[in-house]
Design a protein around this motif. Structure first.
Motif, PDB file in Angstrom:
ATOM      1  N   LEU A   1     -14.544  69.258  40.768  1.00 62.92           N
ATOM      2  CA  LEU A   1     -14.008  69.581  42.073  1.00 62.92           C
ATOM      3  C   LEU A   1     -14.613  70.695  42.767  1.00 62.92           C
ATOM      4  O   LEU A   1     -14.764  70.639  44.043  1.00 62.92           O
ATOM      5  CB  LEU A   1     -12.722  69.539  41.877  1.00 62.92           C
TER       6      LEU A   1
ATOM      7  N   GLY B   1     -20.303  60.457  40.629  1.00 65.26           N
ATOM      8  CA  GLY B   1     -18.642  60.560  40.728  1.00 65.26           C
ATOM      9  C   GLY B   1     -17.901  59.582  39.982  1.00 65.26           C
ATOM     10  O   GLY B   1     -17.044  59.760  39.293  1.00 65.26           O
ATOM     11  N   TRP B   2     -18.442  58.368  40.038  1.00 61.83           N
ATOM     12  CA  TRP B   2     -17.606  57.168  39.262  1.00 61.83           C
ATOM     13  C   TRP B   2     -17.670  57.336  37.663  1.00 61.83           C
ATOM     14  O   TRP B   2     -17.054  56.921  37.248  1.00 61.83           O
ATOM     15  CB  TRP B   2     -17.860  55.870  40.060  1.00 61.83           C
TER      16      TRP B   2
ATOM     17  N   ARG C   1     -18.294  60.173  36.070  1.00 63.10           N
ATOM     18  CA  ARG C   1     -17.554  61.208  35.768  1.00 63.10           C
ATOM     19  C   ARG C   1     -16.202  60.741  35.506  1.00 63.10           C
ATOM     20  O   ARG C   1     -15.511  60.980  34.535  1.00 63.10           O
ATOM     21  CB  ARG C   1     -17.750  62.422  36.495  1.00 63.10           C
ATOM     22  N   ALA C   2     -15.438  59.978  36.601  1.00 62.80           N
ATOM     23  CA  ALA C   2     -14.220  59.519  36.660  1.00 62.80           C
ATOM     24  C   ALA C   2     -13.769  58.790  35.395  1.00 62.80           C
ATOM     25  O   ALA C   2     -12.389  58.636  34.916  1.00 62.80           O
ATOM     26  CB  ALA C   2     -13.855  58.727  37.768  1.00 62.80           C
TER      27      ALA C   2
ATOM     28  N   GLY D   1     -12.564  54.268  39.867  1.00 60.95           N
ATOM     29  CA  GLY D   1     -13.847  54.695  39.326  1.00 60.95           C
ATOM     30  C   GLY D   1     -14.403  53.485  38.943  1.00 60.95           C
ATOM     31  O   GLY D   1     -15.699  53.418  38.742  1.00 60.95           O
TER      32      GLY D   1
ATOM     33  N   ARG E   1      -1.250  57.913  36.180  1.00 58.47           N
ATOM     34  CA  ARG E   1      -2.406  57.249  37.270  1.00 58.47           C
ATOM     35  C   ARG E   1      -3.509  57.748  36.175  1.00 58.47           C
ATOM     36  O   ARG E   1      -4.725  57.045  36.145  1.00 58.47           O
ATOM     37  CB  ARG E   1      -2.518  58.103  38.407  1.00 58.47           C
TER      38      ARG E   1
ATOM     39  N   GLN F   1      -6.922  55.548  34.555  1.00 63.89           N
ATOM     40  CA  GLN F   1      -8.133  55.908  34.818  1.00 63.89           C
ATOM     41  C   GLN F   1      -8.800  55.861  33.559  1.00 63.89           C
ATOM     42  O   GLN F   1     -10.056  55.491  33.321  1.00 63.89           O
ATOM     43  CB  GLN F   1      -8.203  57.176  35.332  1.00 63.89           C
TER      44      GLN F   1
ATOM     45  N   GLU G   1      -7.917  64.833  44.898  1.00 66.25           N
ATOM     46  CA  GLU G   1      -7.366  63.749  44.068  1.00 66.25           C
ATOM     47  C   GLU G   1      -8.428  62.468  44.216  1.00 66.25           C
ATOM     48  O   GLU G   1      -8.859  61.847  43.352  1.00 66.25           O
ATOM     49  CB  GLU G   1      -6.193  63.136  44.624  1.00 66.25           C
TER      50      GLU G   1
ATOM     51  N   ARG H   1     -11.732  62.587  44.653  1.00 69.99           N
ATOM     52  CA  ARG H   1     -12.977  62.968  44.306  1.00 69.99           C
ATOM     53  C   ARG H   1     -12.602  62.836  42.628  1.00 69.99           C
ATOM     54  O   ARG H   1     -13.393  62.206  42.117  1.00 69.99           O
ATOM     55  CB  ARG H   1     -13.258  64.332  44.768  1.00 69.99           C
ATOM     56  N   SER H   2     -11.719  63.227  42.058  1.00 72.54           N
ATOM     57  CA  SER H   2     -11.458  63.224  40.786  1.00 72.54           C
ATOM     58  C   SER H   2     -11.266  61.669  40.297  1.00 72.54           C
ATOM     59  O   SER H   2     -11.386  61.467  39.345  1.00 72.54           O
ATOM     60  CB  SER H   2     -10.290  64.016  40.252  1.00 72.54           C
ATOM     61  N   LEU H   3     -10.869  60.687  41.091  1.00 73.48           N
ATOM     62  CA  LEU H   3     -10.892  59.381  40.869  1.00 73.48           C
ATOM     63  C   LEU H   3     -12.234  58.639  41.119  1.00 73.48           C
ATOM     64  O   LEU H   3     -12.112  57.446  40.628  1.00 73.48           O
ATOM     65  CB  LEU H   3      -9.809  58.742  41.780  1.00 73.48           C
ATOM     66  N   GLY H   4     -13.025  59.402  41.447  1.00 69.50           N
ATOM     67  CA  GLY H   4     -14.549  59.084  41.399  1.00 69.50           C
ATOM     68  C   GLY H   4     -15.188  58.479  42.611  1.00 69.50           C
ATOM     69  O   GLY H   4     -16.243  57.919  42.660  1.00 69.50           O
TER      70      GLY H   4
END
Lengths: 252, 342
Positions: free
Chosen positions: A50, A70-71, A73-74, A102, A150, A154, B234, B236-239
């Motif tokens: 972040l 990003g995806w 890492r998610a 993601g 949530r 993930q 949030e 961003r952390s979800l991708g």
């Protein structure tokens, strides 16, 4: 799945967090402990991708964190924030479903497999009664559990949590702690959580990372380093650790 | 739990069907209305004859000419305008996590209005005004976002900057009106107040594909917009690639708004009222909110235009009507959300 921090430097304004050679391993709950402003949240946020560290040599099972999309890492790391202030009042089910982002591209909506994953998470956590309710109707304890749900949707092996028990009453506090322990033991998750109240640590964490003023003060198994001298120098406050009925308690 | 889920799915599907059928029904009915009354049966026959493509005697009648070349483009434009404003309003409100935001507040309307006017006055009339409308609409929203970025109270900052940027483009518009020829001025004046009365097929040639494409992409992104309504951290952390995806949604919303403004002028506040009503009806999930807003917005816009065509003996600009209804509603929403202003 483990996280290995080789070198990590984060700087903002006049604060600097500097961490070298730190290992977070699977099947255990690691607690980040330290006074306010020590850098616990900063470390979590850096691991969650972040914030942008100036030196970022962090590896997840050999994959370099800084190079992941990003995806990607998610799918490996999820982050549970302390609070969630929604502008829109989604149902709990739809909210947990967002954990699947993601795995979906920008123009697609969740499919059957995503719904099944959410249903599985809901029954694992026993949230059937909440699923159709709206997020804004939940108590803060329920909302904290839904945020963790949530993260489970993930489906990442590593879960980062920012002070997940703060502001909770006794019952919900224990519920969250037991859940995190269960996730580490039964689901082989790597749990990394910052903790505000040191009284909870012996019940929550197998492993401790003590952080003070942006530096690591000590790391080790809770049974070894949860000691009065270390905690005193960590918080600059005199205290004692006593044992009663087989549990470690803090006296201050 | 699964039972209630599927029941809800059926109910949602009913609402979706209604949102598609209502505007279609209103489209047919609206073709009958006007100074020259055409019966429903005749309208259907004309439409069928036109669709079949065969030369029919029916198509040469004055009623066919009025229905096909005057009413049909007008009603189609009203439908698409209502859908475009409502979908862009609903998307932007989710994106900014703020029920008060819409294209009017963000400066898009006046930016696009200036762009289209500049194109009409300064460039050739044959040059599609949509291009400059979109460019200036995008410029306006970019200005608002850049200036208000980093402010502590983002909501107030966005609203205030939106007002200032709108004022800037209004001033530029006045300058244009000042240098425009009297002939251009007259049509400019009427167009700016917002009206579907001058819609022709050649106007629609450019705007319809742009609006349909923008709508299609936004509807495809409706679930993603749910996730974008969470905090940046949030999402961003979800991708999500938060910044890039936000910009894409803003560009699409600006595209469909300015494509309408380029041909129908500035019609404000529809994008504020409709999504709000729809959320009350179906909840927060944009997979429903977006399509239902499109259907309801299209229907309301056509109804408003029908009212104007039948009640007033002259062409009353629909933009004035929507503002007269929308602004009190905006004030009501502001009063209700006072908590977030402190």
């Amino acid at each position: 799945m483990q996280i290995r921090v080789e070198r990590l430097r984060v700087r903002y304004q006049d604060f600097e967090l500097s961490v070298d050679n730190l290992l977070f391993s699977t099947n255990r709950v690691t607690a980040l402990v330290g006074p306010n402003g020590a850098g616990k949240s900063t470390l979590l946020r850096a691991l969650a991708g972040l914030i942008k560290p100036i030196v970022n040599s962090v590896f997840i099972d050999g994959l370099e964190l800084a190079r992941l999309r990003g995806w990607e890492r998610a799918g490996l790391v999820s982050y549970v924030p302390q609070e969630h202030n929604a502008a829109l009042n989604f149902s709990v089910f739809d909210f947990i479903l967002m954990g699947r982002s993601g795995y979906l591209n920008i123009f697609s909506s969740p499919a059957r497999a995503d719904y099944q994953k959410v249903e599985e998470v809901i029954s694992y956590l026993g949230l059937e009664a909440l699923a159709r309710r709206k997020c804004q109707e939940l108590s803060s304890g329920e909302r904290r559990i839904v945020l963790i749900a949530r993260a489970l949707a993930q489906d990442s092996k590593i879960i980062l949590l920012d002070e997940p028990t703060t502001f909770l009453d006794l019952k919900h506090e224990m519920e969250v702690i037991n859940l995190l322990r269960r996730l580490a033991a039964d689901r082989a998750k790597t749990i990394i959580t910052s903790v505000h109240s040191i009284d909870l640590i012996p019940r929550l964490a197998d492993f401790l990372v003590m952080i003070k003023a942006g530096r690591i003060l000590a790391t080790g198994p809770t049974t070894e380093i949860f000691r009065a001298e270390l905690l005193e120098s960590l918080f600059d406050y005199p205290l004692r650790v006593v044992e009663a009925e087989g549990k470690q308690l803090i006296l201050r | 739990m699964l039972m209630t889920g599927s029941q809800r799915k059926i109910e949602n599907r009913r609402i979706l069907y209604a949102a598609i059928l209502l505007p279609l029904f209103l489209l047919i009915v609206s073709l009958c209305l006007g100074t020259l009354k055409v019966s429903l049966r005749e309208v259907l026959e004309i439409l069928l004859a036109r669709i079949s493509g065969e030369p029919a005697e029916l198509l040469t009648t004055p009623s066919a000419n009025i229905v096909l070349n005057i009413r049909l483009p007008r009603v189609l434009l009203a439908l698409l305008a209502g859908a475009a404003f409502s979908v862009s309003g609903a998307s932007l409100q989710s994106l900014f996590r703020n029920p008060l935001v819409n294209e009017y507040i963000l400066g898009v309307s006046f930016g696009a209005g200036f762009g289209a006017a500049a194109s009409l006055v300064l460039l050739s009339r044959n040059f599609p005004p949509q291009i400059l409308a979109f460019t200036c609409g995008l410029l306006a929203v970019a200005l608002v976002l850049v200036i208000s970025e980093g402010a502590r109270n983002t909501l107030v900052a966005v609203l205030l900057t939106g007002i200032i940027v709108s004022a800037l483009f209004q001033a530029l518009l006045s300058a244009l009106e000042f240098i425009a020829s009297p002939y251009a001025l007259q049509s400019l004046f009427f167009w700016l107040l917002g009206s579907f009365s001058q819609a022709t097929w050649s106007d629609l040639l450019w705007s319809v594909p742009l609006i349909l494409a923008g709508l299609a992409f936004l509807l495809k992104m409706s679930w993603r917009i749910n996730v974008l309504s969470l905090s940046d951290d949030e999402a961003r952390s979800l991708g999500l690639a938060v910044k890039r995806e936000r910009i894409l949604v803003i560009c699409l919303a600006t595209l469909i708004t300015s494509a309408v403004v380029a041909v129908a002028g500035i019609i404000g506040w529809v994008g504020l009222i409709v999504p709000h009503a729809v959320r009350g009806l179906v909840g927060a999930d944009n997979r429903l909110v977006l399509p239902v807003s499109a259907g309801l917005g299209a229907s309301l816009m056509v109804l408003a235009d029908d009212l104007i065509r039948t009640l007033f003996p002259f062409e009353f600009p629909v933009g004035i009507l929507t503002s007269l209804v929308g602004i009190p509603f905006f004030l009501y929403l502001i009063r209700r959300s006072r908590a977030t202003w402190s």
